[in-house]
Design a protein around this motif. Structure first.
Motif, PDB file in Angstrom:
ATOM      1  N   GLY A  35       0.553  -1.263  -0.178  1.00  0.00           N
ATOM      2  CA  GLY A  35       0.101   0.099  -0.155  1.00  0.00           C
ATOM      3  C   GLY A  35       0.715   1.318  -0.287  1.00  0.00           C
ATOM      4  N   LYS A  36       2.254   1.673  -0.210  1.00  0.00           N
ATOM      5  CA  LYS A  36       2.883   2.597  -0.832  1.00  0.00           C
ATOM      6  C   LYS A  36       2.054   3.511  -1.398  1.00  0.00           C
ATOM      7  N   SER A  37       1.724   2.783  -2.657  1.00  0.00           N
ATOM      8  CA  SER A  37       1.245   4.268  -3.516  1.00  0.00           C
ATOM      9  C   SER A  37      -0.204   4.305  -2.893  1.00  0.00           C
ATOM     10  N   SER A  38      -0.492   3.796  -2.122  1.00  0.00           N
ATOM     11  CA  SER A  38      -2.451   4.479  -1.492  1.00  0.00           C
ATOM     12  C   SER A  38      -2.084   5.372  -0.848  1.00  0.00           C
ATOM     13  N   LEU A  39      -0.777   5.153   0.505  1.00  0.00           N
ATOM     14  CA  LEU A  39      -0.632   5.866   1.203  1.00  0.00           C
ATOM     15  C   LEU A  39       0.598   7.049   1.388  1.00  0.00           C
ATOM     16  N   LEU A  40       1.016   7.156   0.017  1.00  0.00           N
ATOM     17  CA  LEU A  40       1.472   8.259  -0.883  1.00  0.00           C
ATOM     18  C   LEU A  40      -0.223   9.736  -1.520  1.00  0.00           C
ATOM     19  N   ASN A  41      -0.939   8.735  -2.453  1.00  0.00           N
ATOM     20  CA  ASN A  41      -1.264   9.113  -2.767  1.00  0.00           C
ATOM     21  C   ASN A  41      -2.747  10.260  -1.318  1.00  0.00           C
ATOM     22  N   LYS A  42      -2.521   9.415  -1.032  1.00  0.00           N
ATOM     23  CA  LYS A  42      -3.495   9.808   0.610  1.00  0.00           C
ATOM     24  C   LYS A  42      -2.338  11.007   0.963  1.00  0.00           C
ATOM     25  N   LEU A  43      -1.497  11.112   1.326  1.00  0.00           N
ATOM     26  CA  LEU A  43      -0.445  12.120   2.135  1.00  0.00           C
ATOM     27  C   LEU A  43      -0.190  13.308   1.107  1.00  0.00           C
ATOM     28  N   PHE A  44      -1.014  12.808   0.184  1.00  0.00           N
ATOM     29  CA  PHE A  44      -0.679  13.442  -1.004  1.00  0.00           C
ATOM     30  C   PHE A  44      -1.911  14.534  -1.417  1.00  0.00           C
ATOM     31  N   ASN A  45      -3.173  14.099  -0.666  1.00  0.00           N
ATOM     32  CA  ASN A  45      -4.803  14.728  -1.099  1.00  0.00           C
ATOM     33  C   ASN A  45      -4.489  14.771  -2.839  1.00  0.00           C
ATOM     34  N   ARG A  46      -4.026  13.586  -3.747  1.00  0.00           N
ATOM     35  CA  ARG A  46      -3.832  13.316  -4.896  1.00  0.00           C
ATOM     36  C   ARG A  46      -4.211  11.849  -4.999  1.00  0.00           C
ATOM     37  N   LYS A  47      -5.583  12.028  -5.921  1.00  0.00           N
ATOM     38  CA  LYS A  47      -5.579  10.328  -6.283  1.00  0.00           C
ATOM     39  C   LYS A  47      -4.853  10.448  -7.748  1.00  0.00           C
ATOM     40  N   GLY A  48      -4.112   9.390  -7.862  1.00  0.00           N
ATOM     41  CA  GLY A  48      -3.804   8.159  -8.919  1.00  0.00           C
ATOM     42  C   GLY A  48      -2.015   9.556  -9.450  1.00  0.00           C
ATOM     43  N   LEU A  49      -1.264  10.014  -8.338  1.00  0.00           N
ATOM     44  CA  LEU A  49      -0.615  10.702  -8.287  1.00  0.00           C
ATOM     45  C   LEU A  49       0.726   9.483  -8.141  1.00  0.00           C
ATOM     46  N   ALA A  50       0.264   8.642  -7.357  1.00  0.00           N
ATOM     47  CA  ALA A  50       1.262   7.256  -7.193  1.00  0.00           C
ATOM     48  C   ALA A  50       0.921   6.677  -7.447  1.00  0.00           C
ATOM     49  N   LYS A  51       1.029   5.509  -8.489  1.00  0.00           N
ATOM     50  CA  LYS A  51       0.229   4.750  -9.620  1.00  0.00           C
ATOM     51  C   LYS A  51      -0.500   3.331  -8.570  1.00  0.00           C
ATOM     52  N   VAL A  52      -1.623   3.151  -8.334  1.00  0.00           N
ATOM     53  CA  VAL A  52      -1.804   2.146  -7.570  1.00  0.00           C
ATOM     54  C   VAL A  52      -2.065   1.220  -8.309  1.00  0.00           C
ATOM     55  N   SER A  53      -2.153  -0.041  -8.148  1.00  0.00           N
ATOM     56  CA  SER A  53      -1.898  -1.494  -8.816  1.00  0.00           C
ATOM     57  C   SER A  53      -2.331  -2.791  -7.790  1.00  0.00           C
ATOM     58  N   GLN A  54      -3.552  -3.084  -8.332  1.00  0.00           N
ATOM     59  CA  GLN A  54      -3.767  -4.907  -7.564  1.00  0.00           C
ATOM     60  C   GLN A  54      -2.728  -5.635  -8.137  1.00  0.00           C
ATOM     61  N   THR A  55      -1.815  -5.806  -8.679  1.00  0.00           N
ATOM     62  CA  THR A  55      -0.731  -6.880  -8.874  1.00  0.00           C
ATOM     63  C   THR A  55       0.215  -6.330  -8.422  1.00  0.00           C
ATOM     64  N   PRO A  56       0.634  -7.331  -7.434  1.00  0.00           N
ATOM     65  CA  PRO A  56       1.735  -7.052  -6.743  1.00  0.00           C
ATOM     66  C   PRO A  56       3.142  -7.191  -7.433  1.00  0.00           C
TER      67      PRO A  56
END
Length: 196
Positions: A35-56
């Protein structure tokens, strides 16, 4: 620091491409799909800035984001079994090269899934950080998947495990990329690290 000003800066796939930084850096590491990208997006308050993938194992590069003279670093996930052995060693090399050689890294957040027992690969990574004097803290992700009582038990279990080896425990934060839990605490801690 106005976290809303963050922008994607650059991406590197091999450690030889890394260039010396002129800005202080805050880095994020953890197993694939933690959940690194999800956390970064939440910290930045920006959806999709860090690319989130369901594929490990999808994030195979070090991604840099900058904001008001600070650089945030999204490291590749480590330890995903379905990537090839060569790829896994490349991930390990780019991560360790960055973590051990970056003189501007002020702090490293190690993300762990709060739902799981302490994982050997995370504990080995944390041990490596301690042996090399790397300043780090632990962020427990996916707290929205458990009750508050379950979260507290999971954190205590992790503290007990680390307490077997460590005299002093690192800072710990409970977070959820879905709900934004822990966002203010983590941002406040980062501000304290950077004296901003």
């Amino acid at each position: 620091m106005n976290i809303n000003n963050v922008v994607f800066e650059r991406s590197f796939g091999v450690s030889s491409q890394l260039t010396p930084s002129t800005m202080p850096e805050i880095a994020f590491a953890g197993r694939s799909n933690v959940g690194k990208s999800s956390l970064l997006n939440k910290l930045f308050n920006r959806k999709g800035l860090a690319k989130v993938s369901q594929t490990p194992g999808k994030t195979a590069t070090i991604n840099f984001f900058s904001c008001d003279g600070v650089r945030f670093v999204d490291l590749p996930g480590y330890g995903y079994a379905r990537t090839s052995k060569a790829m896994r060693s490349d991930f390990a090399k780019i991560i360790t090269d960055y973590v051990l050689k970056c003189e501007k890294m002020h702090f490293l957040f190690v993300l762990v899934d709060i739902r799981l027992e302490p994982q050997k690969i995370d504990l080995r990574f944390i041990e490596m950080l301690g042996m090399n004097g790397i300043p780090f803290g632990i962020v427990f992700t996916k707290a929205d998947k458990l009750s508050k009582t379950q979260c507290a038990k999971s954190v205590e279990r992790y503290k007990a495990t680390l307490g077997e080896q460590w005299e002093e425990l690192p800072p710990m934060f409970v977070s959820s990329g879905e709900r934004g839990t822990g966002r203010e605490e983590i941002l406040g801690f980062i501000g304290g690290c950077l004296n901003v």
